[in-house]
Design a protein around this motif. Structure first.
Motif, PDB file in Angstrom:
ATOM      1  N   ILE A  64       4.922   6.372 -11.146  1.00 21.10           N
ATOM      2  CA  ILE A  64       3.794   5.581 -10.680  1.00 21.10           C
ATOM      3  C   ILE A  64       2.733   5.597 -11.774  1.00 21.10           C
ATOM      4  O   ILE A  64       2.164   6.649 -12.074  1.00 21.10           O
ATOM      5  N   VAL A  78      -2.641   8.993  -5.448  1.00 24.02           N
ATOM      6  CA  VAL A  78      -1.823   7.793  -5.259  1.00 24.02           C
ATOM      7  C   VAL A  78      -1.920   7.268  -3.830  1.00 24.02           C
ATOM      8  O   VAL A  78      -1.774   6.066  -3.590  1.00 24.02           O
ATOM      9  N   ARG A 119       0.841  -1.186   0.000  1.00 24.63           N
ATOM     10  CA  ARG A 119       0.000   0.000   0.000  1.00 24.63           C
ATOM     11  C   ARG A 119       0.883   1.245   0.000  1.00 24.63           C
ATOM     12  O   ARG A 119       1.829   1.358   0.784  1.00 24.63           O
ATOM     13  N   LEU A 120       0.564   2.197  -0.893  1.00 23.18           N
ATOM     14  CA  LEU A 120       1.361   3.411  -1.037  1.00 23.18           C
ATOM     15  C   LEU A 120       0.985   4.436   0.028  1.00 23.18           C
ATOM     16  O   LEU A 120      -0.171   4.552   0.427  1.00 23.18           O
ATOM     17  N   GLU A 161      -0.885   4.126 -13.612  1.00 22.22           N
ATOM     18  CA  GLU A 161      -2.192   3.559 -13.265  1.00 22.22           C
ATOM     19  C   GLU A 161      -2.230   2.064 -13.536  1.00 22.22           C
ATOM     20  O   GLU A 161      -2.900   1.312 -12.824  1.00 22.22           O
ATOM     21  N   THR A 189      -0.083  -1.539  -5.076  1.00 20.06           N
ATOM     22  CA  THR A 189       0.623  -1.895  -6.309  1.00 20.06           C
ATOM     23  C   THR A 189       0.360  -3.354  -6.674  1.00 20.06           C
ATOM     24  O   THR A 189       0.345  -4.224  -5.803  1.00 20.06           O
ATOM     25  N   LYS A 190       0.150  -3.591  -7.970  1.00 15.52           N
ATOM     26  CA  LYS A 190       0.030  -4.965  -8.452  1.00 15.52           C
ATOM     27  C   LYS A 190       1.252  -5.385  -9.262  1.00 15.52           C
ATOM     28  O   LYS A 190       1.257  -6.436  -9.900  1.00 15.52           O
ATOM     29  N   ARG A 225      -3.366   3.646  -2.535  1.00 15.21           N
ATOM     30  CA  ARG A 225      -3.488   2.647  -3.599  1.00 15.21           C
ATOM     31  C   ARG A 225      -2.505   1.500  -3.358  1.00 15.21           C
ATOM     32  O   ARG A 225      -1.478   1.661  -2.700  1.00 15.21           O
ATOM     33  N   LYS A 246      -0.039  -0.066 -12.986  1.00 14.54           N
ATOM     34  CA  LYS A 246       0.644  -0.820 -11.935  1.00 14.54           C
ATOM     35  C   LYS A 246      -0.075  -0.743 -10.594  1.00 14.54           C
ATOM     36  O   LYS A 246       0.454  -1.224  -9.586  1.00 14.54           O
ATOM     37  N   LEU A 247      -1.265  -0.162 -10.577  1.00 16.62           N
ATOM     38  CA  LEU A 247      -2.028  -0.014  -9.342  1.00 16.62           C
ATOM     39  C   LEU A 247      -3.335  -0.781  -9.451  1.00 16.62           C
ATOM     40  O   LEU A 247      -3.935  -0.886 -10.518  1.00 16.62           O
ATOM     41  N   THR A 248      -3.770  -1.326  -8.326  1.00 21.02           N
ATOM     42  CA  THR A 248      -5.065  -1.994  -8.269  1.00 21.02           C
ATOM     43  C   THR A 248      -6.177  -0.949  -8.182  1.00 21.02           C
ATOM     44  O   THR A 248      -5.909   0.218  -7.901  1.00 21.02           O
TER      45      THR A 248
END
Length: 281
Positions: A93, A78, A51-52, A95, A83-84, A81, A97-99
């Motif tokens: 960063i 951000v 989690r960021l 989008e 990260t996947k 969020r 790469k984010l869930t």
């Protein structure tokens, strides 16, 4: 008088040069302000499923011409969020790469839609000597007894090894999900991403036999269809043919012939007192 005139000329030249420098500096600032934008980048290495927080991200100037698609330009969007995919220090960063917003952290955040995660026990050999790392693909081989319901030449059916699942994504090894490391890790458990049907097959396979992982090329999509390997096929032994039972019709014909012979034989009348019988030979 001549010295004053010279000094005045030098002073005017200095002022003109200073003004030119100031104007050039302002022009460069204006030009750079028009060709760059603020982009959120990672301030440290961020692992998959993490989690960021604001301390992990900062805004930097980024050329507009090379702005990657999906780049985040606001730290507020951000924050929170998950990260996947792993993000390296200084990397934008994105989008992609984010869930989705609201997703909780952990391994469940990186499981693809419609997929499931299942963990299988391995050792240093079964786990492909530790080279089955997160992000790699493997095939699953099961070694079990072939169920045929019969025996050949009095010997029980031999064991069989067969590939039952192909191109299965490794989500994690032990409790680590970092996909950026290439150093082998010998662990005792591997977590795999499978569909619900594949999860059922894998659960049955590990209950009826022993499992092995086979590392495969990540860009090789070709499926395989094998008959499996047995001891007989491994040693190239000939297949024993079972004895063919005698046809039933021959037995029936033999019985008919015996009956006909008895009916067509010689018969003799036998008189015993008041009774009369017939005996056939």
């Amino acid at each position: 008088m001549r010295n004053v005139r010279t000094l005045l000329m030098v002073l005017v030249a200095a002022l003109a040069g200073l003004a030119a420098v100031v104007m050039a500096s302002r022009w460069m600032v204006q030009q750079s302000a028009g060709t760059t934008t603020k982009v959120a980048v990672a301030t440290a290495d961020i692992n998959l499923g993490q989690r960021l927080a604001p301390e992990f991200v900062k805004l930097v100037d980024w050329p507009r011409e090379s702005l990657p698609p999906g780049a985040m330009t606001d730290i507020a969007t951000v924050d929170g969020r998950v990260t996947k995919a792993s993000v390296m220090r200084g990397e934008p960063i994105l989008e992609s790469k984010l869930t989705p917003a609201g997703t909780k952290g952990g391994l469940s955040a990186v499981i693809a839609e419609g997929k499931r995660a299942i963990t299988v026990r391995v050792n240093d050999v079964v786990g492909v000597a530790g080279f089955a790392l997160p992000g790699s693909f493997v095939d699953i081989i099961v070694n079990t007894q072939k169920d045929t319901g019969r025996t050949d030449a009095g010997q029980p059916e031999q064991s069989i090894s067969k590939i039952v699942l192909e191109k299965i994504l490794v989500l994690a090894v032990a409790q680590e999900v970092n996909r950026d490391e290439t150093k082998p890790k010998v662990v005792n458990a591997v977590t795999l991403e499978v569909s619900p049907v594949e999860a059922e097959k894998l659960d049955l396979a590990r209950s009826v036999g022993s499992l092995s992982l086979v590392l495969r090329n990540q860009v090789d999509p070709r499926p395989v269809d094998t008959a499996g390997a047995t001891k007989r096929s491994l040693l190239n032994e000939p297949v024993l043919q079972a004895a063919t039972p005698a046809p039933v019709v021959r037995v029936v014909q033999a019985v008919q012939r015996i009956a006909e012979k008895k009916l067509t034989g010689q018969c003799v009348g036998v008189i015993s007192g008041m009774q009369q019988n017939q005996e056939c030979f």
